[in-house]
Write an enzyme that holds these catalytic residues in place. Structure first.
Site, short mmCIF file in Angstrom:
data_model
loop_
_atom_site.label_atom_id
_atom_site.label_comp_id
_atom_site.label_asym_id
_atom_site.label_seq_id
_atom_site.Cartn_x
_atom_site.Cartn_y
_atom_site.Cartn_z
N GLU A 19 11.40 -10.20 -18.54
CA GLU A 19 10.94 -9.36 -19.67
C GLU A 19 12.09 -9.12 -20.65
O GLU A 19 13.24 -8.94 -20.23
CB GLU A 19 10.43 -8.02 -19.13
CG GLU A 19 9.23 -8.18 -18.22
CD GLU A 19 8.79 -6.85 -17.61
OE1 GLU A 19 9.38 -5.80 -17.95
OE2 GLU A 19 7.87 -6.87 -16.78
N ASP A 68 0.87 -7.22 -16.23
CA ASP A 68 1.57 -6.21 -17.03
C ASP A 68 3.08 -6.38 -16.93
O ASP A 68 3.82 -5.70 -17.64
CB ASP A 68 1.17 -4.80 -16.56
CG ASP A 68 1.78 -3.70 -17.42
OD1 ASP A 68 1.77 -3.85 -18.66
OD2 ASP A 68 2.29 -2.71 -16.86
N ARG A 80 6.23 -5.80 -10.21
CA ARG A 80 7.39 -6.47 -10.78
C ARG A 80 7.04 -7.95 -10.97
O ARG A 80 6.44 -8.57 -10.09
CB ARG A 80 8.61 -6.35 -9.85
CG ARG A 80 9.28 -5.00 -9.89
CD ARG A 80 10.05 -4.81 -11.19
NE ARG A 80 10.86 -3.60 -11.18
CZ ARG A 80 10.50 -2.45 -11.73
NH1 ARG A 80 9.30 -2.34 -12.32
NH2 ARG A 80 11.30 -1.40 -11.71
N LEU A 124 0.84 -1.20 0.00
CA LEU A 124 0.00 0.00 0.00
C LEU A 124 0.88 1.25 0.00
O LEU A 124 0.77 2.11 0.87
CB LEU A 124 -0.95 0.00 1.19
CG LEU A 124 -2.20 0.87 1.04
CD1 LEU A 124 -3.13 0.28 -0.02
CD2 LEU A 124 -2.95 1.00 2.36
N GLY A 125 1.76 1.33 -0.99
CA GLY A 125 2.55 2.54 -1.19
C GLY A 125 1.78 3.53 -2.03
O GLY A 125 0.55 3.51 -2.07
N ARG A 126 2.49 4.40 -2.73
CA ARG A 126 1.81 5.43 -3.53
C ARG A 126 0.87 4.81 -4.55
O ARG A 126 -0.28 5.22 -4.68
CB ARG A 126 2.86 6.29 -4.25
CG ARG A 126 3.76 7.12 -3.36
CD ARG A 126 4.76 7.87 -4.22
NE ARG A 126 5.64 8.73 -3.45
CZ ARG A 126 6.84 8.37 -2.99
NH1 ARG A 126 7.27 7.13 -3.20
NH2 ARG A 126 7.59 9.22 -2.32
N ILE A 127 1.37 3.83 -5.29
CA ILE A 127 0.54 3.22 -6.33
C ILE A 127 -0.55 2.36 -5.71
O ILE A 127 -1.71 2.40 -6.15
CB ILE A 127 1.42 2.40 -7.29
CG1 ILE A 127 2.36 3.33 -8.07
CG2 ILE A 127 0.56 1.59 -8.25
CD1 ILE A 127 3.39 2.62 -8.92
N GLY A 129 2.31 -0.04 -17.91
CA GLY A 129 1.62 0.64 -16.81
C GLY A 129 1.74 2.15 -16.84
O GLY A 129 0.77 2.87 -16.63
N HIS A 175 4.19 -4.56 -20.26
CA HIS A 175 4.73 -3.58 -19.30
C HIS A 175 4.45 -2.15 -19.75
O HIS A 175 5.36 -1.36 -20.00
CB HIS A 175 6.23 -3.80 -19.08
CG HIS A 175 6.72 -3.23 -17.78
ND1 HIS A 175 7.81 -3.72 -17.12
CD2 HIS A 175 6.25 -2.19 -17.00
CE1 HIS A 175 8.02 -3.02 -16.01
NE2 HIS A 175 7.07 -2.10 -15.93
#
Length: 323
Positions: free
Chosen positions: A264, A259, A235, A155-158, A284, A282
């Site tokens: 990758e 995503d 990630r 539950l960070g910024r994103i 996002g 990827h």
């Protein structure tokens, strides 16, 4: 810095011309990708390089630092920086910066879109129509977001931006992270397995790195249950991909929207072959608006550093308190 010395910067995997255009007016730039012989190139310019401007997902560590004895700052194009050895940078007195905040909304928007696409099988329905199959009969009914319980890993910024958007859908929201956060009303679970048992949608928004490698494993996937949905915009390394393929194949969970991937741009063919997956390359933060904002932050960090004002957005592992 002597007044006649132009700082020299090494660009590694930089894909936006506006980054180089902005920096070229102040610095002497060297581009790694243009060097036919990387070893000879670094031998020649390495002793003069004082800053790195690096694209996302570039591995940066001790081996490169050894070739850049004057390196002061690494400016990374992206919010994640798990491919940069920040511990080694800190030991050498090198500051690492990233581009937080400016991409949170874009990635959160995509996370919700990816969740809806996975639940309602939007890409599959599109292919159904394009193949002319609608004339043969209606597309099959899908699962729904209604009455779902959504868990957010990180539950960070994103993660917060995703949760705020999901509030509008009237779903129950819970989360797991290193510590509970006092300023949110969402239910906190002190273990990822506990969160998985309490929800049927798991949105992965945790940073990569050794501490999160493969933590969404077979046990976590089984705990989500047969109606479980996994969405990952963080990630690829956070999810055990082999366990995910096995869970999808066996029907242990219902579907996955991804995503990001562990290796990758190589995506396991087993994931591609599964019909209950929605897979994106990827993207996002991949809008013109957000990538331009990220480029501005990267440039701001370098300009501020060489103006003697310090970095604008250093990562927590390499804080800067002045000289």
């Amino acid at each position: 810095m002597p007044p006649d010395e132009t700082p020299e910067i090494l660009l590694i995997r930089q894909t936006r011309p506006d980054v180089a255009e902005r920096l070229s007016g102040r610095f002497r730039l060297h581009r790694m990708e243009e060097a036919p012989d990387r070893e000879a190139f670094l031998d020649a310019v390495g002793p003069r390089i004082r800053a790195l401007a690096v694209g996302a997902m570039c591995p940066i560590g001790a081996a490169l630092f050894d070739l850049l004895p004057r390196l002061e700052i690494v400016a990374s194009f992206g919010v994640g920086y798990d491919t940069i050895d920040v511990g080694e940078a800190r030991r050498r007195g090198i500051v690492v910066t990233h581009t937080p905040d400016v991409l949170s909304d874009e990635v959160a928007d995509l996370a919700v879109g990816l969740l809806l696409a996975t639940l309602r099988r939007i890409p599959q329905a599109d292919r159904y129509l394009r193949a002319g199959r609608w004339r043969e009969g209606s597309f099959p009914l899908t699962t729904s977001l209604r009455e779902r319980r959504v868990g957010i890993l990180g539950l960070g910024r994103i993660g917060r931006a995703i949760a705020q958007r999901l509030e509008g859908f009237g779903v129950a929201i819970a989360y797991h992270g290193r510590t509970p956060q006092a300023d949110v009303a969402y239910a906190y679970h002190d273990s990822l397995l506990g969160l998985a048992r309490a929800v049927d949608v798991l949105v992965v928004a945790a940073p990569g790195g050794p501490g999160t490698n493969g933590i969404v494993d077979a046990a976590v996937l089984a705990a989500l249950g047969r109606e479980g949905i996994v969405v990952n915009i963080a990630r690829g390394s956070v999810i055990d991909e082999a366990a995910l393929v096995a869970a999808l194949t066996a029907g242990t969970i219902h579907g996955a929207g991804l995503d990001v991937f562990a290796n990758e741009p190589h995506v396991p063919q087993d994931l591609i072959d599964l019909d209950q997956t929605v897979l994106l390359p990827h993207v996002g933060s991949g809008s013109h608006y957000t990538r331009a904002a990220m480029a501005r932050v990267l440039g701001d960090n370098l300009l501020s550093w060489f103006d003697g004002k310090g970095p604008v957005t250093p990562v927590p592992e390499t804080p800067w308190s002045g000289r």
